[in-house]
Design a protein around this motif. Sequence first.
Motif, PDB file in Angstrom:
ATOM      1  N   ASP A 198       0.819  -1.211   0.000  1.00 58.08           N
ATOM      2  CA  ASP A 198       0.000   0.000   0.000  1.00 58.08           C
ATOM      3  C   ASP A 198       0.854   1.262   0.000  1.00 58.08           C
ATOM      4  O   ASP A 198       0.411   2.335  -0.403  1.00 58.08           O
ATOM      5  N   SER A 199       2.114   1.125   0.464  1.00 57.46           N
ATOM      6  CA  SER A 199       3.025   2.266   0.499  1.00 57.46           C
ATOM      7  C   SER A 199       4.446   1.768   0.340  1.00 57.46           C
ATOM      8  O   SER A 199       4.717   0.558   0.414  1.00 57.46           O
ATOM      9  N   VAL A 200       5.367   2.682   0.148  1.00 54.63           N
ATOM     10  CA  VAL A 200       6.777   2.324  -0.002  1.00 54.63           C
ATOM     11  C   VAL A 200       7.284   1.563   1.216  1.00 54.63           C
ATOM     12  O   VAL A 200       8.150   0.683   1.103  1.00 54.63           O
ATOM     13  N   ASN A 201       6.730   1.855   2.386  1.00 54.45           N
ATOM     14  CA  ASN A 201       7.174   1.195   3.610  1.00 54.45           C
ATOM     15  C   ASN A 201       6.867  -0.303   3.621  1.00 54.45           C
ATOM     16  O   ASN A 201       7.452  -1.044   4.420  1.00 54.45           O
ATOM     17  N   ASP A 202       5.950  -0.728   2.762  1.00 57.76           N
ATOM     18  CA  ASP A 202       5.585  -2.145   2.721  1.00 57.76           C
ATOM     19  C   ASP A 202       6.536  -2.973   1.847  1.00 57.76           C
ATOM     20  O   ASP A 202       6.546  -4.208   1.943  1.00 57.76           O
ATOM     21  N   ILE A 203       7.312  -2.302   1.013  1.00 54.20           N
ATOM     22  CA  ILE A 203       8.092  -3.023   0.003  1.00 54.20           C
ATOM     23  C   ILE A 203       9.251  -3.803   0.597  1.00 54.20           C
ATOM     24  O   ILE A 203       9.438  -4.995   0.312  1.00 54.20           O
ATOM     25  N   SER A 204      10.048  -3.161   1.428  1.00 53.25           N
ATOM     26  CA  SER A 204      11.226  -3.839   1.977  1.00 53.25           C
ATOM     27  C   SER A 204      10.855  -5.071   2.796  1.00 53.25           C
ATOM     28  O   SER A 204      11.442  -6.145   2.605  1.00 53.25           O
ATOM     29  N   PRO A 205       9.866  -4.978   3.702  1.00 56.63           N
ATOM     30  CA  PRO A 205       9.476  -6.188   4.447  1.00 56.63           C
ATOM     31  C   PRO A 205       8.957  -7.293   3.518  1.00 56.63           C
ATOM     32  O   PRO A 205       9.199  -8.481   3.781  1.00 56.63           O
ATOM     33  N   ALA A 206       8.258  -6.908   2.447  1.00 53.25           N
ATOM     34  CA  ALA A 206       7.738  -7.911   1.512  1.00 53.25           C
ATOM     35  C   ALA A 206       8.873  -8.650   0.821  1.00 53.25           C
ATOM     36  O   ALA A 206       8.867  -9.886   0.725  1.00 53.25           O
ATOM     37  N   LEU A 207       9.873  -7.898   0.354  1.00 46.04           N
ATOM     38  CA  LEU A 207      11.011  -8.533  -0.312  1.00 46.04           C
ATOM     39  C   LEU A 207      11.844  -9.347   0.671  1.00 46.04           C
ATOM     40  O   LEU A 207      12.386 -10.404   0.316  1.00 46.04           O
ATOM     41  N   ASP A 208      11.931  -8.854   1.909  1.00 47.62           N
ATOM     42  CA  ASP A 208      12.623  -9.629   2.951  1.00 47.62           C
ATOM     43  C   ASP A 208      11.975 -10.995   3.121  1.00 47.62           C
ATOM     44  O   ASP A 208      12.666 -12.026   3.231  1.00 47.62           O
ATOM     45  N   SER A 209      10.639 -11.010   3.148  1.00 48.45           N
ATOM     46  CA  SER A 209       9.936 -12.269   3.372  1.00 48.45           C
ATOM     47  C   SER A 209      10.133 -13.228   2.206  1.00 48.45           C
ATOM     48  O   SER A 209      10.300 -14.438   2.406  1.00 48.45           O
ATOM     49  N   LEU A 210      10.138 -12.701   0.983  1.00 48.51           N
ATOM     50  CA  LEU A 210      10.365 -13.554  -0.184  1.00 48.51           C
ATOM     51  C   LEU A 210      11.767 -14.147  -0.166  1.00 48.51           C
ATOM     52  O   LEU A 210      11.956 -15.332  -0.457  1.00 48.51           O
ATOM     53  N   GLN A 211      12.742 -13.328   0.182  1.00 47.12           N
ATOM     54  CA  GLN A 211      14.114 -13.826   0.235  1.00 47.12           C
ATOM     55  C   GLN A 211      14.305 -14.817   1.371  1.00 47.12           C
ATOM     56  O   GLN A 211      15.070 -15.783   1.239  1.00 47.12           O
ATOM     57  N   SER A 212      13.604 -14.621   2.460  1.00 49.81           N
ATOM     58  CA  SER A 212      13.786 -15.497   3.622  1.00 49.81           C
ATOM     59  C   SER A 212      13.293 -16.912   3.347  1.00 49.81           C
ATOM     60  O   SER A 212      13.820 -17.876   3.911  1.00 49.81           O
ATOM     61  N   ILE A 213      12.287 -17.056   2.472  1.00 55.56           N
ATOM     62  CA  ILE A 213      11.788 -18.396   2.167  1.00 55.56           C
ATOM     63  C   ILE A 213      12.427 -18.971   0.901  1.00 55.56           C
ATOM     64  O   ILE A 213      12.138 -20.106   0.515  1.00 55.56           O
ATOM     65  N   GLY A 214      13.284 -18.193   0.249  1.00 55.30           N
ATOM     66  CA  GLY A 214      14.048 -18.715  -0.885  1.00 55.30           C
ATOM     67  C   GLY A 214      13.316 -18.728  -2.210  1.00 55.30           C
ATOM     68  O   GLY A 214      13.520 -19.634  -3.016  1.00 55.30           O
ATOM     69  N   THR A 215      12.482 -17.712  -2.454  1.00 53.51           N
ATOM     70  CA  THR A 215      11.820 -17.639  -3.759  1.00 53.51           C
ATOM     71  C   THR A 215      12.835 -17.267  -4.842  1.00 53.51           C
ATOM     72  O   THR A 215      13.918 -16.754  -4.552  1.00 53.51           O
ATOM     73  N   ASP A 216      12.455 -17.507  -6.092  1.00 56.52           N
ATOM     74  CA  ASP A 216      13.388 -17.333  -7.203  1.00 56.52           C
ATOM     75  C   ASP A 216      13.217 -16.009  -7.944  1.00 56.52           C
ATOM     76  O   ASP A 216      14.107 -15.608  -8.694  1.00 56.52           O
ATOM     77  N   TYR A 217      12.089 -15.360  -7.759  1.00 55.57           N
ATOM     78  CA  TYR A 217      11.842 -14.084  -8.420  1.00 55.57           C
ATOM     79  C   TYR A 217      10.631 -13.411  -7.779  1.00 55.57           C
ATOM     80  O   TYR A 217       9.986 -13.987  -6.893  1.00 55.57           O
ATOM     81  N   VAL A 218      10.332 -12.209  -8.214  1.00 54.45           N
ATOM     82  CA  VAL A 218       9.208 -11.437  -7.674  1.00 54.45           C
ATOM     83  C   VAL A 218       8.115 -11.351  -8.731  1.00 54.45           C
ATOM     84  O   VAL A 218       8.374 -10.958  -9.868  1.00 54.45           O
ATOM     85  N   LYS A 219       6.906 -11.729  -8.347  1.00 57.96           N
ATOM     86  CA  LYS A 219       5.754 -11.647  -9.257  1.00 57.96           C
ATOM     87  C   LYS A 219       4.866 -10.479  -8.811  1.00 57.96           C
ATOM     88  O   LYS A 219       4.339 -10.463  -7.708  1.00 57.96           O
ATOM     89  N   LEU A 220       4.697  -9.509  -9.712  1.00 56.38           N
ATOM     90  CA  LEU A 220       3.840  -8.359  -9.434  1.00 56.38           C
ATOM     91  C   LEU A 220       2.470  -8.580 -10.059  1.00 56.38           C
ATOM     92  O   LEU A 220       2.358  -9.196 -11.125  1.00 56.38           O
ATOM     93  N   TYR A 221       1.435  -8.059  -9.391  1.00 62.94           N
ATOM     94  CA  TYR A 221       0.083  -8.215  -9.921  1.00 62.94           C
ATOM     95  C   TYR A 221      -0.664  -6.892  -9.810  1.00 62.94           C
ATOM     96  O   TYR A 221      -0.388  -6.075  -8.939  1.00 62.94           O
ATOM     97  N   ASP A 222      -1.615  -6.716 -10.715  1.00 61.94           N
ATOM     98  CA  ASP A 222      -2.292  -5.428 -10.841  1.00 61.94           C
ATOM     99  C   ASP A 222      -3.731  -5.448 -10.358  1.00 61.94           C
ATOM    100  O   ASP A 222      -4.609  -4.819 -10.940  1.00 61.94           O
ATOM    101  N   GLY A 223      -3.982  -6.166  -9.237  1.00 64.67           N
ATOM    102  CA  GLY A 223      -5.338  -6.130  -8.690  1.00 64.67           C
ATOM    103  C   GLY A 223      -5.752  -4.697  -8.425  1.00 64.67           C
ATOM    104  O   GLY A 223      -6.732  -4.193  -8.996  1.00 64.67           O
ATOM    105  N   ASN A 224      -5.005  -4.015  -7.556  1.00 67.93           N
ATOM    106  CA  ASN A 224      -5.139  -2.557  -7.430  1.00 67.93           C
ATOM    107  C   ASN A 224      -3.797  -1.927  -7.051  1.00 67.93           C
ATOM    108  O   ASN A 224      -3.732  -0.887  -6.400  1.00 67.93           O
TER     109      ASN A 224
END
Length: 485
Positions: A198-224
């Motif tokens: 919802d804001s820039v402040n949400d981005i770093s924690p989101a990427l942290d969580s993806l990296q912590s579980i070992g995902t291979d890439y980031v998938k963006l979606y345009d719901g809103n």
Amino acid sequence: MRSLHLIWGDFSFRYATYGSDVYWILTKLSYFRLMKKLSTLLLFTIFISCQNKHTEEVDLLLLNVNVVDVASGTIQQDQLVAVKGDTIAAVVSADNAANYSSTETIDATGKYVMPGLWDNHVHFRGGDSLIAENEVFLKMFLDFGITTVRDAGGDITPAVMEWRMQIAAGTMTGPTIFTSGPKLDGSKPAWAGSIKIDSVNDISPALDSLQSIGTDYVKLYDGNLTKEMFYEIIKAAESRGMKTTGHMPMSGDINTAIDLGLDGSEHLYYILKACSPLADSLTELGLGYGMMSTILETYNPKLAATIFKKLADNKVSVTPTLYIMKVLTELADTDHSADSLLTKIGDGVIATYQRRIEGAKRAKASGNTSRYEMRELVKTMMRPMYDAGVNIVAGSDCGASNSYVYPGESLIGELQQMVGMGLTPREALITSVVNGPKFFDLEVKYGAVEKGKIADLLILNANPLEDIDNVLEKAYLIKSGNLVE
């Protein structure tokens, strides 16, 4: 002249003098006896040498097989492919078979071997209650020669991560899974399990969580997801060395996204928008996907060529998902009740098909033909995109909620659609087995039947370069060096 005949062991000599010279002469009879002994010694030496000659031990041998080089379109006939562990140990002429010993050998005379197929856009989703039904998909992928899939986001990530760990360990049968984990969307995500940005402040924690579980890439979606957050996610992911792909908000500009480091685009809506000279004015109207009919009407081939070049120059991967476009376009008029693969799909997944079925019926009733018009336009785009050097990747978009787009079969359908839209069978195969690994910079491990590559191999009864349907003529499948029953 004087002479003296001496016997020493098996040798007979004659001593003779002639004037002041002295000679020892090996008699003729003993000469033949000596030669016989030397010949016997030579043969024994050769035998010992042959017995001690190094023979490389491997786990699997394919003999007399035709090796398909998908990238170049060439075929090496009568080859030997040796596999050790999960890696190709050698690709040499079949004449070298005596140099190898193996646990298992397959006489592949008259058959063709190529890399296993990649489906670069699949979904595992539907909630915890559908985990078991999603797991069935793993076998379906292998049934159609697909040895690698790229999971494009869902809501059963813990199960997906467990599957891929077990597959890698050899305790579970299935394709190699690359996954984005949860999608990143706006404050009101379109899909369950997504992470809210919802804001820039949400981005770093989101990427942290993806990296912590070992995902291979980031998938963006345009719901809103807003275009501003879309851009910020790309910038933040780029700074971490994380790959990004997905859906772009229709308010966004793909040129800007590419400049920021976007690595891929799923589906063709966002590229089509950039190919219209009215893109900016339509964005100002805030029409969202409502602008698609105008975009289709104002598609400009010259502008498209510029966009294609930019995509190619920046190595952006594009997943057209042509087969699902066909299925959804025809959904309201097609009876799928007799589909042979429908029996493999669980009732829970089938229930998720209803949403798209109802949408197709509403579109038909309203006279909306935008899907059909888009499909017709895309037919004119594939050849120019490929020729421009765009890294087109084959992906089916199969999974729960995507009605009658069956795992495995739908990737074959995608390749068939590409051929129907102007690509050759070789070019269509490149989008799967060569371009798929490129997205992850894994060309060194995948994409060819070569020494040092991962031993994911599809062995066919017919040449796939001659007819794309020949990928269905599967004789054997080898996954990570293991023969799949």
